[in-house]
Design a protein around this motif. Structure first.
Motif, PDB file in Angstrom:
ATOM      1  N   PRO A  63      47.927  38.841  50.182  1.00 20.94           N
ATOM      2  CA  PRO A  63      47.943  40.241  49.760  1.00 20.94           C
ATOM      3  C   PRO A  63      46.636  40.602  49.046  1.00 20.94           C
ATOM      4  O   PRO A  63      45.980  39.741  48.458  1.00 20.94           O
ATOM      5  CB  PRO A  63      49.130  40.308  48.795  1.00 20.94           C
ATOM      6  CG  PRO A  63      49.363  38.904  48.356  1.00 20.94           C
ATOM      7  CD  PRO A  63      48.909  38.028  49.473  1.00 20.94           C
ATOM      8  N   ASP A  64      46.275  41.886  49.120  1.00 21.30           N
ATOM      9  CA  ASP A  64      45.127  42.355  48.351  1.00 21.30           C
ATOM     10  C   ASP A  64      45.523  42.357  46.884  1.00 21.30           C
ATOM     11  O   ASP A  64      46.563  42.913  46.517  1.00 21.30           O
ATOM     12  CB  ASP A  64      44.723  43.768  48.770  1.00 21.30           C
ATOM     13  CG  ASP A  64      44.028  43.784  50.114  1.00 21.30           C
ATOM     14  OD1 ASP A  64      43.359  42.776  50.449  1.00 21.30           O
ATOM     15  OD2 ASP A  64      44.141  44.794  50.823  1.00 21.30           O
ATOM     16  N   ILE A  65      44.672  41.742  46.067  1.00 20.07           N
ATOM     17  CA  ILE A  65      44.978  41.616  44.644  1.00 20.07           C
ATOM     18  C   ILE A  65      43.757  42.023  43.826  1.00 20.07           C
ATOM     19  O   ILE A  65      42.636  41.651  44.149  1.00 20.07           O
ATOM     20  CB  ILE A  65      45.373  40.170  44.286  1.00 20.07           C
ATOM     21  CG1 ILE A  65      46.650  39.761  45.025  1.00 20.07           C
ATOM     22  CG2 ILE A  65      45.566  40.009  42.789  1.00 20.07           C
ATOM     23  CD1 ILE A  65      47.055  38.323  44.816  1.00 20.07           C
ATOM     24  N   ASP A  66      44.002  42.782  42.771  1.00 18.86           N
ATOM     25  CA  ASP A  66      43.008  43.039  41.727  1.00 18.86           C
ATOM     26  C   ASP A  66      43.483  42.293  40.497  1.00 18.86           C
ATOM     27  O   ASP A  66      44.698  42.220  40.239  1.00 18.86           O
ATOM     28  CB  ASP A  66      42.885  44.532  41.420  1.00 18.86           C
ATOM     29  CG  ASP A  66      42.153  45.298  42.501  1.00 18.86           C
ATOM     30  OD1 ASP A  66      41.323  44.690  43.214  1.00 18.86           O
ATOM     31  OD2 ASP A  66      42.416  46.504  42.643  1.00 18.86           O
ATOM     32  N   PHE A  67      42.547  41.763  39.754  1.00 20.20           N
ATOM     33  CA  PHE A  67      42.903  40.954  38.596  1.00 20.20           C
ATOM     34  C   PHE A  67      42.619  41.692  37.300  1.00 20.20           C
ATOM     35  O   PHE A  67      41.580  42.320  37.134  1.00 20.20           O
ATOM     36  CB  PHE A  67      42.141  39.631  38.636  1.00 20.20           C
ATOM     37  CG  PHE A  67      42.437  38.831  39.870  1.00 20.20           C
ATOM     38  CD1 PHE A  67      43.672  38.245  40.052  1.00 20.20           C
ATOM     39  CD2 PHE A  67      41.486  38.673  40.864  1.00 20.20           C
ATOM     40  CE1 PHE A  67      43.962  37.522  41.194  1.00 20.20           C
ATOM     41  CE2 PHE A  67      41.761  37.953  42.012  1.00 20.20           C
ATOM     42  CZ  PHE A  67      43.002  37.376  42.178  1.00 20.20           C
ATOM     43  N   ASN A  68      43.585  41.613  36.390  1.00 17.21           N
ATOM     44  CA  ASN A  68      43.471  42.172  35.052  1.00 17.21           C
ATOM     45  C   ASN A  68      43.314  41.000  34.093  1.00 17.21           C
ATOM     46  O   ASN A  68      44.288  40.308  33.793  1.00 17.21           O
ATOM     47  CB  ASN A  68      44.729  42.990  34.718  1.00 17.21           C
ATOM     48  CG  ASN A  68      44.692  43.549  33.325  1.00 17.21           C
ATOM     49  OD1 ASN A  68      43.683  44.052  32.871  1.00 17.21           O
ATOM     50  ND2 ASN A  68      45.817  43.464  32.629  1.00 17.21           N
ATOM     51  N   PHE A  69      42.086  40.748  33.638  1.00 16.57           N
ATOM     52  CA  PHE A  69      41.828  39.597  32.775  1.00 16.57           C
ATOM     53  C   PHE A  69      42.193  39.923  31.333  1.00 16.57           C
ATOM     54  O   PHE A  69      41.780  40.949  30.789  1.00 16.57           O
ATOM     55  CB  PHE A  69      40.359  39.185  32.881  1.00 16.57           C
ATOM     56  CG  PHE A  69      40.002  38.604  34.221  1.00 16.57           C
ATOM     57  CD1 PHE A  69      40.230  37.269  34.490  1.00 16.57           C
ATOM     58  CD2 PHE A  69      39.475  39.403  35.215  1.00 16.57           C
ATOM     59  CE1 PHE A  69      39.915  36.736  35.735  1.00 16.57           C
ATOM     60  CE2 PHE A  69      39.155  38.886  36.465  1.00 16.57           C
ATOM     61  CZ  PHE A  69      39.384  37.538  36.720  1.00 16.57           C
ATOM     62  N   ILE A  70      42.987  39.038  30.729  1.00 14.45           N
ATOM     63  CA  ILE A  70      43.453  39.193  29.355  1.00 14.45           C
ATOM     64  C   ILE A  70      42.934  37.998  28.556  1.00 14.45           C
ATOM     65  O   ILE A  70      43.201  36.848  28.901  1.00 14.45           O
ATOM     66  CB  ILE A  70      44.995  39.235  29.300  1.00 14.45           C
ATOM     67  CG1 ILE A  70      45.510  40.381  30.173  1.00 14.45           C
ATOM     68  CG2 ILE A  70      45.476  39.358  27.865  1.00 14.45           C
ATOM     69  CD1 ILE A  70      47.010  40.369  30.381  1.00 14.45           C
ATOM     70  N   PHE A  71      42.175  38.276  27.494  1.00 18.77           N
ATOM     71  CA  PHE A  71      41.491  37.226  26.729  1.00 18.77           C
ATOM     72  C   PHE A  71      42.254  36.791  25.488  1.00 18.77           C
ATOM     73  O   PHE A  71      42.857  37.623  24.805  1.00 18.77           O
ATOM     74  CB  PHE A  71      40.124  37.725  26.252  1.00 18.77           C
ATOM     75  CG  PHE A  71      39.219  38.205  27.349  1.00 18.77           C
ATOM     76  CD1 PHE A  71      38.918  37.403  28.431  1.00 18.77           C
ATOM     77  CD2 PHE A  71      38.657  39.460  27.290  1.00 18.77           C
ATOM     78  CE1 PHE A  71      38.069  37.839  29.430  1.00 18.77           C
ATOM     79  CE2 PHE A  71      37.804  39.913  28.290  1.00 18.77           C
ATOM     80  CZ  PHE A  71      37.513  39.100  29.361  1.00 18.77           C
TER      81      PHE A  71
END
Length: 141
Positions: A63-71
């Motif tokens: 699937p097409d995925i965008d990533f939301n990076f959480i630090f």
């Protein structure tokens, strides 16, 4: 439309690592690591790209995925060029304590974590306001 997946970026004594979270329905997991947050994030993205290419070579699609990076706190201060001591003073926190959080010696909990989050929010608003002079100071007098 691409699905958005949260990716936790955490610090440890050897550097930084990234891993997917909240995507148990997917049949794969992706991780990345590096000596800096940016290296870990790039390794993570490379792993996803390589996995897509591998699946496509077998006639499958991911699937097409965008990533939301959480630090975590250490990763946040590695990623953004913010002086830890100055930021601690800005939010009214003991600079030594914040340095311990950033280095991973201690983990912020409850009130301390909320204070850091609130400080980031206030700093974001202050920066967004963009109050900079637009001519030499003497012209204001």
């Amino acid at each position: 439309m691409a699905r958005i997946i949260d990716v936790i970026v955490e610090s440890d004594k050897n550097g930084f690592s990234c891993f997917m979270t909240g995507a148990d329905d997917l049949k794969f997991g992706i991780v990345g690591d590096g000596k800096t947050v940016r290296e870990a994030m790039e390794d993570f993205r490379d792993a996803y790209r390589e996995m897509r290419e591998e699946e496509e070579s077998h006639g499958e699609t991911l699937p097409d995925i965008d990533f939301n990076f959480i630090f975590d706190v250490g990763a946040f201060f590695d990623y953004y060029p913010i002086n830890v001591t100055s930021f601690a003073k800005y939010i009214g926190m003991n600079p030594s304590l914040l340095r311990q959080y950033v280095s991973g010696v201690r983990s912020p909990k409850g009130k301390s974590l909320n204070k850091i989050r609130e400080g980031i929010s206030i700093l974001t608003k202050d920066i967004a306001a963009g109050h900079l002079i637009d001519r030499p100071v003497l012209q204001y007098v």
